[in-house]
Write an enzyme that holds these catalytic residues in place. Sequence first.
Site, PDB file in Angstrom:
ATOM      1  N   LYS A 281       0.856  -1.190   0.000  1.00  8.06           N
ATOM      2  CA  LYS A 281       0.000   0.000   0.000  1.00  8.06           C
ATOM      3  C   LYS A 281       0.895   1.244   0.000  1.00  8.06           C
ATOM      4  O   LYS A 281       1.909   1.269   0.694  1.00  8.06           O
ATOM      5  CB  LYS A 281      -0.881  -0.031   1.255  1.00  8.06           C
ATOM      6  CG  LYS A 281      -2.150   0.763   1.131  1.00  8.06           C
ATOM      7  CD  LYS A 281      -3.118   0.423   2.245  1.00  8.06           C
ATOM      8  CE  LYS A 281      -4.430   1.146   2.057  1.00  8.06           C
ATOM      9  NZ  LYS A 281      -5.451   0.706   3.003  1.00  8.06           N
ATOM     10  N   GLU A 369     -18.809  -4.882  11.202  1.00  9.31           N
ATOM     11  CA  GLU A 369     -19.686  -4.067  12.050  1.00  9.31           C
ATOM     12  C   GLU A 369     -20.729  -4.919  12.768  1.00  9.31           C
ATOM     13  O   GLU A 369     -21.029  -4.688  13.948  1.00  9.31           O
ATOM     14  CB  GLU A 369     -20.359  -2.981  11.204  1.00  9.31           C
ATOM     15  CG  GLU A 369     -19.411  -1.867  10.741  1.00  9.31           C
ATOM     16  CD  GLU A 369     -18.556  -2.221   9.525  1.00  9.31           C
ATOM     17  OE1 GLU A 369     -18.767  -3.303   8.945  1.00  9.31           O
ATOM     18  OE2 GLU A 369     -17.671  -1.418   9.160  1.00  9.31           O
ATOM     19  N   ARG A 397     -24.744  -1.527   8.360  1.00  8.56           N
ATOM     20  CA  ARG A 397     -24.435  -2.939   8.161  1.00  8.56           C
ATOM     21  C   ARG A 397     -24.906  -3.814   9.332  1.00  8.56           C
ATOM     22  O   ARG A 397     -25.024  -5.017   9.197  1.00  8.56           O
ATOM     23  CB  ARG A 397     -22.912  -3.118   8.061  1.00  8.56           C
ATOM     24  CG  ARG A 397     -22.317  -2.822   6.731  1.00  8.56           C
ATOM     25  CD  ARG A 397     -22.496  -4.028   5.828  1.00  8.56           C
ATOM     26  NE  ARG A 397     -22.118  -3.746   4.467  1.00  8.56           N
ATOM     27  CZ  ARG A 397     -20.906  -3.972   3.954  1.00  8.56           C
ATOM     28  NH1 ARG A 397     -19.966  -4.468   4.720  1.00  8.56           N
ATOM     29  NH2 ARG A 397     -20.658  -3.695   2.705  1.00  8.56           N
TER      30      ARG A 397
HETATM   31  C1  LIG Z   1     -18.402  -1.624   5.750  1.00 12.16           C
HETATM   32  C2  LIG Z   1     -17.188  -0.740   5.771  1.00 12.16           C
HETATM   33  N1  LIG Z   1     -16.554  -0.532   6.944  1.00 12.16           N
HETATM   34  C3  LIG Z   1     -15.463   0.265   6.976  1.00 12.16           C
HETATM   35  C4  LIG Z   1     -14.990   0.857   5.845  1.00 12.16           C
HETATM   36  C5  LIG Z   1     -13.806   1.821   5.913  1.00 12.16           C
HETATM   37  N2  LIG Z   1     -12.702   1.320   5.097  1.00 12.16           N
HETATM   38  C6  LIG Z   1     -12.432   1.827   3.889  1.00 12.16           C
HETATM   39  S1  LIG Z   1     -11.141   1.090   3.173  1.00 12.16           S
HETATM   40  C7  LIG Z   1     -10.910   0.082   4.491  1.00 12.16           C
HETATM   41  C8  LIG Z   1      -9.810  -0.911   4.470  1.00 12.16           C
HETATM   42  C9  LIG Z   1      -9.956  -1.869   3.346  1.00 12.16           C
HETATM   43  O1  LIG Z   1      -8.883  -2.748   3.369  1.00 12.16           O
HETATM   44  P1  LIG Z   1      -8.677  -3.737   2.188  1.00 12.16           P
HETATM   45  O2  LIG Z   1      -9.948  -4.430   1.850  1.00 12.16           O
HETATM   46  O3  LIG Z   1      -7.509  -4.591   2.508  1.00 12.16           O
HETATM   47  O4  LIG Z   1      -8.345  -2.808   0.948  1.00 12.16           O
HETATM   48  P2  LIG Z   1      -7.038  -1.907   0.711  1.00 12.16           P
HETATM   49  O5  LIG Z   1      -7.290  -0.596   1.389  1.00 12.16           O
HETATM   50  O6  LIG Z   1      -5.880  -2.610   1.279  1.00 12.16           O
HETATM   51  O7  LIG Z   1      -7.016  -1.770  -0.764  1.00 12.16           O
HETATM   52  C10 LIG Z   1     -11.838   0.344   5.484  1.00 12.16           C
HETATM   53  C11 LIG Z   1     -11.887  -0.332   6.784  1.00 12.16           C
HETATM   54  C12 LIG Z   1     -15.690   0.619   4.650  1.00 12.16           C
HETATM   55  N3  LIG Z   1     -15.327   1.178   3.490  1.00 12.16           N
HETATM   56  N4  LIG Z   1     -16.777  -0.180   4.648  1.00 12.16           N
END
Ligand SMILES: Cc1ncc(C[n+]2csc(CCOP(=O)(O)OP(=O)(O)O)c2C)c(N)n1
Length: 632
Positions: A281, A369, A397
């Site tokens: 990342k 969640e 959610r």
């Molecule tokens: C239901 C939900 N909870 C929290 C978030 C906040 N959020 C946005 S990106 C993220 C992390 C995602 O991680 P990953 O799936 O590994 O994707 P990456 O950022 O590494 O591409 C979070 C927790 C969200 N988008 N949706």
Amino acid sequence: MSLLPRIKSPADLKPLTRDQLRELSAEIRARLIDVCSRTGGHIGAGLGVVELTTALHYVFDTPRDLLVWDVGHQAYPHKLLTGRDAQMETLRQEHGLSGFLKRSESPYDTFGAGHAATAISAALGMAVARDLHGEQFKVVAIVGDGALTCGLSYEGLNNAGASERDIVVVLNDNEMSIAPNVGAISKYLTSVQRNPLYNRVRSAIGAAVNNAPGPLSGVGTLVRKWEESVKSFFTPGVLFEELGFRYFGPIDGHDLDALVDTLTAVRTLKGPRLVHVITQKGKGFPAGEHGEKWHALPPGHDPSTGQQRTAPPAAPKPTYTAAFGAGLSELGLERSDVVAITAAMPSGTGTAVFAKSNPTRFFDVGIAEGHAVTFAAGLATQGIRPVCAIYSTFLQRAYDNVIHDVALQRLPVVFAMDRAGLVGEDGPTHMGLYDIAYMLAVPGMTVTAPKDSAEMLGLLRAGIEHTSGPFCLRYPRDSVPDVPPKMADVPAVPYGTWEVLRRGSDVAVLAVGTTVLPALAAAATLGAEGLHITVVNCRFLKPHDELTLAAVVADHRHLLVVEEGTVVNGFGAYMTGVVAGLDAAVRVATHGVPDRIIEQAPRARQLAQVGLDAAGIADRVRALHESEAMAG
Ligand SMILES: Cc1ncc(C[n+]2csc(CCOP(=O)(O)OP(=O)(O)O)c2C)c(N)n1
């Protein structure tokens, strides 16, 4: 820049050589860093998938083949390659490109996203629709390892794995959610990735495959069988293979050759398959490759340092999030029965501060969640006082968990709903506009909203002291209007009480949370015009302050309920019913966010657009008063 301007659509990638694809990737990375320094946005995730995005659009025949990105915050390189380069400067701005995925924005955005873990389910739906229509194309879901902390992803994998449909899942594993990823699956993926024995076996397989005559698909059955059996012993594949997926990887997600070769081979196959890609990342960010720090940055940052170019005001107002985090952290020191729960958002919710001061009572459960809420319910059955800090939009959610696991059992869980109301540049997917409506509908739920940070902490204390059922408080994505006090100096807001802040006789404004101070400002303007307004701070929406309401109803012919939430089934609707039962002659008007999708723009603009700033509230009161005068 020489190649990127020539890429008007993914079709323009096809004639490029491998070297040119690598060159293009470097240009995409440079363009992202440059443009985001002006627009701000989620830069880290996009930088990690530059090569992956290039390879996917090179190998697959988009938009005929469908790429389904999870969350969508990593889709900036995808936007650059799908004809949106010229619009990138408008990213996250009013009328500009969305910071996430939007079907109305491009035919390449196959599924709208913003919330995590929807991609596998949506992709399976598309694959089934394809088969029902008798069509031939590929469907590829791209999910992060963070999304594998979320139950929804497993529901999709479980269904897809057994379906035997032609579907590809690309697991983009960067060991990061927003913060470092958590949980058993994350540990599993990491440990196998780092297992030196596995890596030795992998190079041996690589040599065998390279020495085999013909392309990868032509490798002898023996080698492939051996590869399969070795894999099932030493790779994370075993988990996915048991779920019905053919596993490929892990492969270096910054090695274009490896990506193109693997995806090309995978494309020719059928059935559920999963490609495990390891990425970094924030790859290539000039100020260092720090995944969490560069997850999202504001406009006007210097990419060589990650810092703002323009100095912030000397004493910037803290955010509600920061004030909440500090207050909760103090509360944790005051009371050993208080625990804090976050669903993958320790910084975003301010609970990281609590984690530092009360490490054994802090729980990051991942992007989960629903689990967070039921986990809190379990804790509450045993006398622990959980505070679930979850954004209003993400708590959607967990609605069944709120009702079924918490409210029906009258468990004292406190829900701290950050980003309630209009959220600005993140746009429609992240709006916190529904929590008033959904929480008012929950039996036994105490619903509250503070007008400033002192009241927020007073409500938090009231929530912790309230032991006979669940309690929620909502606060905005904004800076506080006051100086946050120390938690130790804040008494609990007396349960179920309102505050009459200004007394008039013409119209009574029942204001909620963020609308209280603008309503007071509107009242001051109207006062100068000879219109005398009562302003009530309805900090407890449910239960409401019956005595104060009765007095207000007795003294006014007209009430206006103002709230920063959807006008449908909100506090205004609730009050309309209550007031009708008190005095049918008193008219109640509602003034909230209209029942339509509110697009991205700065929060202040959005507030003005829907009339929830002081000027908008004053206009509404004037109009009401005039209509009353005409009717009378
Ligand atoms: C239901 C939900 N909870 C929290 C978030 C906040 N959020 C946005 S990106 C993220 C992390 C995602 O991680 P990953 O799936 O590994 O994707 P990456 O950022 O590494 O591409 C979070 C927790 C969200 N988008 N949706």
